[in-house]
Design a protein around this motif. Structure first.
Motif, PDB file in Angstrom:
ATOM      1  N   ASN A 164      -5.262  14.948  -3.312  1.00 46.43           N
ATOM      2  CA  ASN A 164      -6.305  14.705  -2.323  1.00 46.43           C
ATOM      3  C   ASN A 164      -6.184  15.835  -1.328  1.00 46.43           C
ATOM      4  OD1 ASN A 164      -7.880  13.943  -0.192  1.00 46.43           O
ATOM      5  ND2 ASN A 164      -6.731  12.094   0.333  1.00 46.43           N
ATOM      6  N   CYS A 179       1.278  15.707  -4.175  1.00 42.58           N
ATOM      7  CA  CYS A 179       0.171  14.770  -4.369  1.00 42.58           C
ATOM      8  C   CYS A 179      -0.559  15.180  -5.647  1.00 42.58           C
ATOM      9  CB  CYS A 179      -0.760  14.833  -3.157  1.00 42.58           C
ATOM     10  SG  CYS A 179      -2.069  13.601  -3.199  1.00 42.58           S
ATOM     11  N   TYR A 234      -2.682  14.711   2.853  1.00 40.51           N
ATOM     12  CA  TYR A 234      -2.904  13.366   3.389  1.00 40.51           C
ATOM     13  C   TYR A 234      -2.065  13.250   4.667  1.00 40.51           C
ATOM     14  CZ  TYR A 234      -2.921   8.201   3.325  1.00 40.51           C
ATOM     15  OH  TYR A 234      -3.076   6.876   3.637  1.00 40.51           O
ATOM     16  N   SER A 239      -5.110   0.304  -4.792  1.00 38.09           N
ATOM     17  CA  SER A 239      -6.319   0.446  -3.956  1.00 38.09           C
ATOM     18  C   SER A 239      -7.470   1.102  -4.698  1.00 38.09           C
ATOM     19  CB  SER A 239      -5.998   1.277  -2.706  1.00 38.09           C
ATOM     20  OG  SER A 239      -5.015   0.641  -1.944  1.00 38.09           O
ATOM     21  N   LYS A 240      -7.210   2.269  -5.298  1.00 36.37           N
ATOM     22  CA  LYS A 240      -8.284   3.020  -5.970  1.00 36.37           C
ATOM     23  C   LYS A 240      -8.412   2.539  -7.418  1.00 36.37           C
ATOM     24  CE  LYS A 240      -7.225   5.789  -2.369  1.00 36.37           C
ATOM     25  NZ  LYS A 240      -7.922   5.953  -1.138  1.00 36.37           N
ATOM     26  N   GLY A 245       0.855  -1.191   0.000  1.00 38.13           N
ATOM     27  CA  GLY A 245       0.000   0.000   0.000  1.00 38.13           C
ATOM     28  C   GLY A 245       0.880   1.226   0.000  1.00 38.13           C
ATOM     29  N   ARG A 261       0.435   3.954   1.508  1.00 39.77           N
ATOM     30  CA  ARG A 261       0.485   4.618   2.815  1.00 39.77           C
ATOM     31  C   ARG A 261       1.743   4.263   3.598  1.00 39.77           C
ATOM     32  NH1 ARG A 261      -4.419   5.201   6.862  1.00 39.77           N
ATOM     33  NH2 ARG A 261      -3.384   5.638   8.800  1.00 39.77           N
ATOM     34  N   CYS A 275      -1.516   8.098  -6.047  1.00 39.15           N
ATOM     35  CA  CYS A 275      -2.414   6.948  -5.889  1.00 39.15           C
ATOM     36  C   CYS A 275      -3.769   7.157  -6.572  1.00 39.15           C
ATOM     37  CB  CYS A 275      -2.564   6.572  -4.428  1.00 39.15           C
ATOM     38  SG  CYS A 275      -3.585   7.674  -3.472  1.00 39.15           S
ATOM     39  N   TYR A 296       1.792  12.312   5.605  1.00 37.23           N
ATOM     40  CA  TYR A 296       3.012  13.098   5.329  1.00 37.23           C
ATOM     41  C   TYR A 296       3.513  13.762   6.619  1.00 37.23           C
ATOM     42  CZ  TYR A 296       0.710  13.225   0.651  1.00 37.23           C
ATOM     43  OH  TYR A 296       0.041  12.929  -0.507  1.00 37.23           O
TER      44      TYR A 296
HETATM   45  C1  LIG Z   1      -3.393  10.953  -1.014  1.00 33.05           C
HETATM   46  C2  LIG Z   1      -3.343   9.535  -0.594  1.00 33.05           C
HETATM   47  N1  LIG Z   1      -2.177   8.900  -0.655  1.00 33.05           N
HETATM   48  C3  LIG Z   1      -2.063   7.609  -0.281  1.00 33.05           C
HETATM   49  C4  LIG Z   1      -3.156   6.899   0.183  1.00 33.05           C
HETATM   50  C5  LIG Z   1      -2.948   5.488   0.636  1.00 33.05           C
HETATM   51  O1  LIG Z   1      -3.486   4.542  -0.196  1.00 33.05           O
HETATM   52  P1  LIG Z   1      -3.039   3.027  -0.125  1.00 33.05           P
HETATM   53  O2  LIG Z   1      -2.204   2.836   1.095  1.00 33.05           O
HETATM   54  O3  LIG Z   1      -4.295   2.243  -0.072  1.00 33.05           O
HETATM   55  O4  LIG Z   1      -2.243   2.769  -1.368  1.00 33.05           O
HETATM   56  C6  LIG Z   1      -4.405   7.525   0.253  1.00 33.05           C
HETATM   57  C7  LIG Z   1      -5.570   6.783   0.748  1.00 33.05           C
HETATM   58  O5  LIG Z   1      -6.672   7.248   0.855  1.00 33.05           O
HETATM   59  C8  LIG Z   1      -4.499   8.877  -0.150  1.00 33.05           C
HETATM   60  O6  LIG Z   1      -5.653   9.551  -0.105  1.00 33.05           O
END
Ligand SMILES: Cc1ncc(COP(=O)(O)O)c(C=O)c1O
Length: 403
Positions: free
Chosen positions: A180, A176, A130, A247-248, A101, A103, A210, A133
């Motif tokens: 987000n 990013c 997010y 994930s997305k 992931g 994250r 992501c 960070y």
């Molecule tokens: C900006 C951003 N980065 C990273 C992630 C992490 O996603 P994942 O760990 O599922 O790849 C998210 C999850 O919502 C996100 O919004």
């Protein structure tokens, strides 16, 4: 205990739980959850099949660098998606590493990059952002420096506004794109500026991408960091690490699968860090991930659903709240300023009266330069099905009309 743990902020979803704690939403309206960026489209069957067909892999310890097949599937995807040569995947000098992931990798990169002996290392982050960070910077012993992204600056990071002494101490910059919560995609010229700054001040760029596969025009996928680097003649991706995720893209947030790609010298050190951290990807997940990266049909199907949702939902929301379809991603970032309610009041009342959950923008941002750039906003994640999102939009419309 590590005193930096006390510097971590409460996570946005915990704040939301507290905000809602004493309210009871109407029992006759089913809850519609649009506060969390968890895709609710079904996971493709072929990914589940690849997972179960490879359960035999549970008998083996996985390598931190992942299987050759997985690294190759990722490199091939990068080449197809960005129209650039496939990154090197050879062991020891690889430009690609699987991660569990994005994250964990966004967090871990700060622990690997920040030099502890340095007196006051700085990590630059967008604001809103997010939250990983910030936590990553704090636990690496660095101090975050936030750049407000607002409607006034077109939701861009204003590199010219960073003081010289901050650049001097900067070791890591998070970007990013698609953003987000703003959905903003960084254009080539901004990448050029950022690369030049990175050359001058010697910091690592962590490019969180992501949301890159959720976009609305099949002929115009968002520009990626590796792609920008190539277009600017930076074939070695110097100082750049991009973070991508299934994930997305593939509706598998529970799979925990993504990758990092970029500067081989940084990845070599990051690989070393990761061997100690112990975050190698389980073999069945590697097999399912390789299958997912090889297929684009399900991703295009997924996008069609988002196109439909934004087409139907955006005009209803925009009747009352200042918002527009984002460049990419699945969030509507909507200003509630005209309603006379704060972001938290809006979110709370919307749930109390209509059982729709959205995230107050201030929970995603810090007060910087006398403002909280999320304060007047709510983030609406169009992650539910088309009908459910439309029903939510109708309820938001009714709620705003009642104000
Ligand atoms: C900006 C951003 N980065 C990273 C992630 C992490 O996603 P994942 O760990 O599922 O790849 C998210 C999850 O919502 C996100 O919004």
């Amino acid at each position: 205990m590590n005193p930096n743990l006390d510097r971590l902020q409460t996570y946005p979803f915990e704040k939301l739980r507290d905000l809602y704690a004493t309210d009871t939403p109407p029992a006759d309206l089913p809850e519609i959850k649009l506060h969390i960026g968890e895709p609710q489209h079904p996971t493709p069957q072929f990914i589940k099949d690849a997972l179960t067909a490879n359960l035999g892999g549970l008998a083996n310890y996985p390598a931190t660098s992942g299987s050759d097949a997985l690294r190759q599937s990722i490199a091939d995807w990068i080449a197809r998606r960005y129209g650039i040569p496939a990154p090197h995947v050879n062991e020891g000098a690889t430009q690609v590493l699987p991660v569990t992931g994005s994250r964990e990798a966004l967090f871990a990169i700060a622990q690997a990059v920040i030099a502890p002996g340095h007196s006051k290392p700085v990590v630059i982050s967008p604001n809103p952002f997010y939250q990983i960070y910030e936590g990553a910077a704090l636990l690496a012993g660095a101090r975050p420096f936030f750049l407000n992204t607002t409607p006034e600056n077109g939701f861009r990071m204003d590199w010219a506004g960073v003081p010289t002494e901050i650049w001097r101490d900067c070791q890591l910059v998070y970007v990013c794109s698609p953003g987000n919560p703003t959905g903003k995609v960084m254009p080539l010229e901004e990448w050029r500026t950022l690369f030049e700054l990175s050359d001058r001040h010697d910091f690592v760029i962590a490019a969180d991408e992501c949301y890159s596969e959720i976009y609305f025009d099949e002929t115009q996928p968002p520009l990626g960091g590796l792609q920008a680097a190539r277009q600017l003649g930076r074939d070695d991706y110097k100082n750049l690490v991009m973070f991508s995720s299934l994930s997305k893209r593939s509706n598998v947030p529970g799979l925990r699968s993504g990758f990092v790609a970029g500067d081989a010298a940084i990845l070599k050190k990051f690989w070393l860090y990761r061997t100690y951290q112990g975050c190698a990807m389980s073999p069945p997940i590697q097999a399912a991930s390789a299958a997912a990266w090889r297929d684009e049909a399900h991703v295009a199907d997924n996008r069609r659903l988002y196109v439909e949702k934004f087409r139907q939902v955006t005009p209803l929301i925009a009747r009352h709240l200042h918002t527009a379809q984002p460049d990419a991603g699945f969030y509507l970032w909507a200003s509630v300023a005209a309603t006379g309610l704060s972001d938290t009041e809006f979110a709370r009342e919307l749930r109390r009266q209509y059982n729709v959950t959205v995230l107050p923008g201030s929970y995603l941002a810090r007060d910087v330069g006398g403002i909280n750039p999320g304060r007047d906003f709510i983030r609406i994640a169009l992650v539910a099905g088309v009908e459910e999102c439309l029903e939510a939009a109708r309820r938001i419309d009714a709620f705003c009309s009642s104000l």
